[in-house]
Design an enzyme around this catalytic site. Structure first.
Site, PDB file in Angstrom:
ATOM      1  N   GLY A   1       0.819  -1.213   0.000  1.00 36.22           N
ATOM      2  CA  GLY A   1       0.000   0.000   0.000  1.00 36.22           C
ATOM      3  C   GLY A   1       0.849   1.257   0.000  1.00 36.22           C
ATOM      4  O   GLY A   1       0.548   2.227   0.695  1.00 36.22           O
ATOM      5  N   ALA A   2       1.909   1.265  -0.796  1.00 42.72           N
ATOM      6  CA  ALA A   2       2.806   2.432  -0.837  1.00 42.72           C
ATOM      7  C   ALA A   2       2.335   3.472  -1.842  1.00 42.72           C
ATOM      8  O   ALA A   2       3.049   4.431  -2.117  1.00 42.72           O
ATOM      9  CB  ALA A   2       4.225   1.979  -1.159  1.00 42.72           C
TER      10      ALA A   2
ATOM     11  N   SER B   1      -0.217   5.481  -1.462  1.00 39.55           N
ATOM     12  CA  SER B   1      -0.786   6.699  -0.858  1.00 39.55           C
ATOM     13  C   SER B   1      -0.460   6.758   0.627  1.00 39.55           C
ATOM     14  O   SER B   1       0.111   5.822   1.189  1.00 39.55           O
ATOM     15  CB  SER B   1      -2.306   6.767  -1.080  1.00 39.55           C
ATOM     16  OG  SER B   1      -2.974   5.866  -0.225  1.00 39.55           O
ATOM     17  N   GLY B   2      -0.822   7.870   1.246  1.00 38.83           N
ATOM     18  CA  GLY B   2      -0.788   8.017   2.697  1.00 38.83           C
ATOM     19  C   GLY B   2       0.526   7.639   3.359  1.00 38.83           C
ATOM     20  O   GLY B   2       1.618   8.016   2.915  1.00 38.83           O
TER      21      GLY B   2
ATOM     22  N   GLY C   1       2.092   4.753   3.634  1.00 38.77           N
ATOM     23  CA  GLY C   1       3.007   3.896   2.869  1.00 38.77           C
ATOM     24  C   GLY C   1       3.868   4.709   1.915  1.00 38.77           C
ATOM     25  O   GLY C   1       5.083   4.497   1.805  1.00 38.77           O
TER      26      GLY C   1
ATOM     27  N   SER D   1      -2.813   0.050  15.129  1.00 38.95           N
ATOM     28  CA  SER D   1      -3.594   1.267  15.301  1.00 38.95           C
ATOM     29  C   SER D   1      -4.063   1.390  16.730  1.00 38.95           C
ATOM     30  O   SER D   1      -4.266   0.398  17.418  1.00 38.95           O
ATOM     31  CB  SER D   1      -4.802   1.263  14.380  1.00 38.95           C
ATOM     32  OG  SER D   1      -5.557   2.420  14.644  1.00 38.95           O
TER      33      SER D   1
ATOM     34  N   TYR E   1     -12.796  -3.151  10.805  1.00 38.94           N
ATOM     35  CA  TYR E   1     -11.471  -2.531  10.670  1.00 38.94           C
ATOM     36  C   TYR E   1     -10.696  -2.635  11.979  1.00 38.94           C
ATOM     37  O   TYR E   1      -9.539  -3.037  11.999  1.00 38.94           O
ATOM     38  CB  TYR E   1     -11.619  -1.060  10.254  1.00 38.94           C
ATOM     39  CG  TYR E   1     -10.322  -0.276  10.330  1.00 38.94           C
ATOM     40  CD1 TYR E   1      -9.367  -0.371   9.316  1.00 38.94           C
ATOM     41  CD2 TYR E   1     -10.037   0.542  11.429  1.00 38.94           C
ATOM     42  CE1 TYR E   1      -8.170   0.340   9.397  1.00 38.94           C
ATOM     43  CE2 TYR E   1      -8.850   1.258  11.508  1.00 38.94           C
ATOM     44  CZ  TYR E   1      -7.917   1.155  10.491  1.00 38.94           C
ATOM     45  OH  TYR E   1      -6.735   1.849  10.570  1.00 38.94           O
TER      46      TYR E   1
HETATM   47  P1  NDP Z   1      -4.481   5.084   2.736  1.00 40.74           P
HETATM   48  O1  NDP Z   1      -5.889   4.719   2.383  1.00 40.74           O
HETATM   49  O2  NDP Z   1      -3.951   6.380   2.281  1.00 40.74           O
HETATM   50  O3  NDP Z   1      -3.490   3.948   2.283  1.00 40.74           O
HETATM   51  C1  NDP Z   1      -3.877   2.603   2.264  1.00 40.74           C
HETATM   52  C2  NDP Z   1      -3.123   1.895   1.175  1.00 40.74           C
HETATM   53  O4  NDP Z   1      -3.527   0.524   1.168  1.00 40.74           O
HETATM   54  C3  NDP Z   1      -3.379   2.457  -0.220  1.00 40.74           C
HETATM   55  O5  NDP Z   1      -2.142   2.551  -0.895  1.00 40.74           O
HETATM   56  C4  NDP Z   1      -4.251   1.406  -0.852  1.00 40.74           C
HETATM   57  O6  NDP Z   1      -4.083   1.279  -2.254  1.00 40.74           O
HETATM   58  C5  NDP Z   1      -3.718   0.156  -0.169  1.00 40.74           C
HETATM   59  N1  NDP Z   1      -4.627  -0.980  -0.324  1.00 40.74           N
HETATM   60  C6  NDP Z   1      -5.941  -1.063   0.016  1.00 40.74           C
HETATM   61  N2  NDP Z   1      -6.428  -2.253  -0.347  1.00 40.74           N
HETATM   62  C7  NDP Z   1      -5.424  -2.937  -0.934  1.00 40.74           C
HETATM   63  C8  NDP Z   1      -5.328  -4.220  -1.541  1.00 40.74           C
HETATM   64  N3  NDP Z   1      -6.376  -5.038  -1.643  1.00 40.74           N
HETATM   65  N4  NDP Z   1      -4.126  -4.595  -2.036  1.00 40.74           N
HETATM   66  C9  NDP Z   1      -3.057  -3.780  -1.981  1.00 40.74           C
HETATM   67  N5  NDP Z   1      -3.101  -2.561  -1.434  1.00 40.74           N
HETATM   68  C10 NDP Z   1      -4.270  -2.136  -0.920  1.00 40.74           C
HETATM   69  O7  NDP Z   1      -4.471   5.002   4.343  1.00 40.74           O
HETATM   70  P2  NDP Z   1      -3.280   5.223   5.416  1.00 40.74           P
HETATM   71  O8  NDP Z   1      -2.039   5.618   4.769  1.00 40.74           O
HETATM   72  O9  NDP Z   1      -3.857   6.068   6.483  1.00 40.74           O
HETATM   73  O10 NDP Z   1      -3.148   3.751   6.029  1.00 40.74           O
HETATM   74  C11 NDP Z   1      -1.931   3.054   6.076  1.00 40.74           C
HETATM   75  C12 NDP Z   1      -1.862   2.244   7.354  1.00 40.74           C
HETATM   76  O11 NDP Z   1      -1.860   3.119   8.476  1.00 40.74           O
HETATM   77  C13 NDP Z   1      -3.016   1.299   7.569  1.00 40.74           C
HETATM   78  O12 NDP Z   1      -2.510   0.063   8.072  1.00 40.74           O
HETATM   79  C14 NDP Z   1      -3.850   1.970   8.641  1.00 40.74           C
HETATM   80  O13 NDP Z   1      -4.573   1.037   9.405  1.00 40.74           O
HETATM   81  C15 NDP Z   1      -2.752   2.626   9.440  1.00 40.74           C
HETATM   82  N6  NDP Z   1      -3.155   3.704  10.309  1.00 40.74           N
HETATM   83  C16 NDP Z   1      -3.634   4.883   9.798  1.00 40.74           C
HETATM   84  C17 NDP Z   1      -3.996   5.898  10.651  1.00 40.74           C
HETATM   85  C18 NDP Z   1      -4.543   7.173  10.144  1.00 40.74           C
HETATM   86  O14 NDP Z   1      -4.853   8.022  10.979  1.00 40.74           O
HETATM   87  N7  NDP Z   1      -4.621   7.393   8.851  1.00 40.74           N
HETATM   88  C19 NDP Z   1      -3.838   5.758  12.105  1.00 40.74           C
HETATM   89  C20 NDP Z   1      -3.310   4.490  12.515  1.00 40.74           C
HETATM   90  C21 NDP Z   1      -2.980   3.524  11.638  1.00 40.74           C
HETATM   91  P3  NDP Z   1      -4.732   2.319  -3.314  1.00 40.74           P
HETATM   92  O15 NDP Z   1      -3.817   3.491  -3.314  1.00 40.74           O
HETATM   93  O16 NDP Z   1      -4.723   1.543  -4.578  1.00 40.74           O
HETATM   94  O17 NDP Z   1      -6.098   2.655  -2.816  1.00 40.74           O
END
Ligand code: NDP
Length: 315
Positions: A9-10, A12-13, A15, A142, A190
């Site tokens: 999941g690199a 966006s966000g 990653g 989380s 979740y």
């Molecule tokens: P994002 O939604 O920005 O990133 C999630 C990533 O996961 C995206 O790159 C997405 O891909 C990918 N993804 C989703 N489904 C699949 C799949 N089936 N196969 C491969 N990749 C997939 O969210 P965050 O950056 O916030 O989340 C990253 C981590 O951080 C997660 O584990 C979340 O639980 C954790 N987290 C986040 C917090 C927050 O406040 N945001 C707080 C605590 C933990 P695509 O780009 O294609 O959609």
């Protein structure tokens, strides 16, 4: 030599921010393991990761077949594996009905837990074989799975119960789509998946740390209220959540800062302790945090491991 790190999941966000932070050191080659190739390429370019520091490899965690293919493709690349970061996640807080992975598991637990469980198990041997001074398997956790914190006590709370829904296949047909066997609730699914992530990290630690020298760790990077994670939420929530976290709870961190934290857990020579759930205090110093009773229940971790092995076809 440069280290090789796989980050799921690199695209966006967190990653993406972590990929950037590690690539910029010049000491890491980042494999961006993503379901959307084009999006990942664009994302890498948009944050300025230079070509020689990353590659994109296709991985859809919502398909165990894809997870197996990814492991094969990675092996054929001939690169060693020095660190694996299980970061991708889906969050479906407003879903009224469950949706499912290719194999028919409820999507949040299927993606966030089962897909990563299989991936980590398949790549464990590759990590073992690496001659890098520090080898690490990091699973992003989380606070929402921690019922010993304020944020973890916002209903619906995580609760895996006796795992009867998971043991039944989590498919909404023969069994419930929820791990504890209850009615579907997207927000809870979740949180449950995040508890699974933290239990899995600890079970890896108990089973493999001594034998392999691999560091297994999890972390709560802070509330990154601006990421795509909240894309399925109602518009009013998406509008108010970032300022709420910034000014009221003060738990807010930028994507860049959170990426720096995860990059630290991957590469800082002082964070090699295994079995740890890292968090950061107000001065952005890392500390070993406590997990909730359920997220540190060793018996549940063992049971989760065994049930998950069956579901992903390892047992
Ligand atoms: P994002 O939604 O920005 O990133 C999630 C990533 O996961 C995206 O790159 C997405 O891909 C990918 N993804 C989703 N489904 C699949 C799949 N089936 N196969 C491969 N990749 C997939 O969210 P965050 O950056 O916030 O989340 C990253 C981590 O951080 C997660 O584990 C979340 O639980 C954790 N987290 C986040 C917090 C927050 O406040 N945001 C707080 C605590 C933990 P695509 O780009 O294609 O959609």
């Amino acid at each position: 030599r440069k280290g090789t790190v796989i980050i799921t999941g690199a695209s966006s966000g967190l990653g993406l921010a972590t990929a950037k932070a590690l690539a910029e050191t010049g000491e890491w080659h980042v494999i961006m393991a993503c379901r959307n190739f084009l999006k990942a390429e664009k994302a890498a370019k948009s944050v300025g990761i230079t070509k020689e520091n990353y590659s994109v490899m296709h991985l859809d965690l919502a398909s165990l077949e894809s997870v197996r293919q990814f492991a094969d493709t990675f092996r054929r690349s001939g690169r060693p594996l020095d660190a694996l970061v299980c970061n991708a996640a889906v969050y479906l807080p407003t879903a009224k009905e469950p949706t499912y992975t290719a194999e028919g598991f409820e999507l949040s637990v299927g993606t966030n837990h089962l897909g990563h469980f299989l991936l980590a198990r398949l790549l464990l041997d590759d990590l073992k074989q690496s001659d890098y001074p520090y080898k690490r398997l990091i699973i992003v956790g989380s606070i929402t799975g921690n019922t010993n914190t304020l944020a973890g006590n916002v209903p619906p709370k995580a609760n895996l119960g006796d795992l009867r829904g998971l043991a039944g296949g989590l498919n909404g047909i023969q069994s419930s789509a929820m791990i504890d066997g209850g009615d579907f609730d997207g927000a809870k699914a979740y949180k449950d998946s995040k508890v699974c992530n933290m239990l899995t990290m600890q079970e890896f630690h108990r089973r493999y740390n001594e034998e392999t020298g691999i560091t297994f760790a999890s972390l709560y990077p802070g509330c990154i209220a601006t990421t795509g994670l909240f894309r399925e939420h109602i518009p009013l929530f998406r509008l108010l959540f970032p300022p709420f976290q910034k000014y009221i709870t003060k738990g807010y961190v930028s994507e860049e800062e959170a990426g720096g934290r995860l990059a630290q857990v991957v590469s800082d020579p002082s964070l090699t302790k295994s079995g740890v759930y890292w968090s950061w205090n107000k001065n952005s110093e890392s500390f070993e945090n406590q997990l909730s009773k359920e997220a540190s229940d060793a018996e549940k971790a063992r049971k989760l491991w065994e049930v998950s092995e069956k579901l992903v076809g390892l047992a």
